[in-house]
Design an enzyme around this catalytic site. Structure first.
Site, PDB file in Angstrom:
ATOM      1  N   ASP A  54       2.559 -21.564 -13.850  1.00 17.17           N
ATOM      2  CA  ASP A  54       1.852 -20.855 -15.422  1.00 17.17           C
ATOM      3  C   ASP A  54       3.071 -21.831 -16.344  1.00 17.17           C
ATOM      4  OD1 ASP A  54       5.433 -22.035 -14.539  1.00 17.17           O
ATOM      5  OD2 ASP A  54       6.147 -19.603 -15.177  1.00 17.17           O
ATOM      6  N   LYS A  95      -2.724 -16.258 -10.310  1.00 16.84           N
ATOM      7  CA  LYS A  95      -2.175 -16.768 -11.227  1.00 16.84           C
ATOM      8  C   LYS A  95      -0.972 -15.983 -10.280  1.00 16.84           C
ATOM      9  CE  LYS A  95       0.998 -16.643 -14.596  1.00 16.84           C
ATOM     10  NZ  LYS A  95       1.578 -17.145 -15.719  1.00 16.84           N
TER      11      LYS A  95
END
Length: 212
Positions: free
Chosen positions: A138, A120
């Protein structure tokens, strides 16, 4: 959800916010990397309060390394998991200096090899610092993708791969930020603000809440 509806959703989000970006404050790729590393289980507002003073004294790997773990802790102690994060920041700075000439590498594998940096974080840096059409998933993006049925998936990896498949090229660079902001301010976790949502009529969420 059909593709025509997805394109309309993306078009509305783009029209509403043509040039979206992260709410983390940064002035170079190194600052962005550190800010994203610190943002795990923390708010952008909280991270910005800590990095404002920190980046004034150390906005490159050499100066940050010179602070040492304890020095970094002094600046980020208001952020969750600050002990581990301070150690990762220092380890990352050392690796940047030893392996990458003090520069943040524009390379996924190299980024993910840095302590505290996962897929991420790498996606955010590649997208926001280097303009790659990556999509970092997220909690907000995961929720928006599943709740609207835009790109449902049981894991963040499934949602990411689905988004990469269904989002047309012209929207890929910015969809990450549009969905984060939509999830942060409109499609919030407990009581989504459906009544003030610009894509409410396109959303396939069954339990819409009419709250302005």
């Amino acid at each position: 959800m059909n593709q025509k509806k997805r394109i309309e959703i993306l078009t509305r989000l783009r029209d509403n916010n043509p040039n979206p970006t992260t709410e983390l404050n940064f002035s170079n790729p190194f600052e962005l990397l550190i800010a994203v590393l610190l943002s795990a289980q923390a708010t952008d507002v909280g991270v910005n309060k800590a990095t404002g003073p920190l980046f004034k004294v150390a906005n490159n790997p050499a100066d940050m390394l010179a602070l040492g773990v304890e020095g970094v802790k002094d600046y980020i102690k208001t952020i969750g998991l600050f002990n581990t994060k301070a150690e990762n920041v220092i380890k990352t700075c050392r690796m940047l200096l030893e392996l990458h000439g003090g520069e943040v590498p524009e390379d996924r594998a190299a980024l993910e090899a840095l302590p505290g940096v996962g897929r991420k974080t790498a996606n955010v840096v590649l997208n926001t610092a280097f303009g790659w059409p990556t999509i970092a998933v997220d909690t907000h993006i995961f929720r928006v993708s599943n709740r609207t049925k835009f790109a449902p998936g049981k894991t963040v990896d499934q949602v990411e791969q689905r988004l990469l498949k269904v989002v047309p090229a012209e929207f890929k660079l910015d969809v990450h930020h549009w969905f984060i902001l939509h999830g942060r301010y409109t499609c919030i976790a407990r009581k989504p603000r459906c009544g003030s949502c610009i894509i409410e009529d396109l959303c396939e969420y069954k339990d819409k809440i009419e709250i302005e």
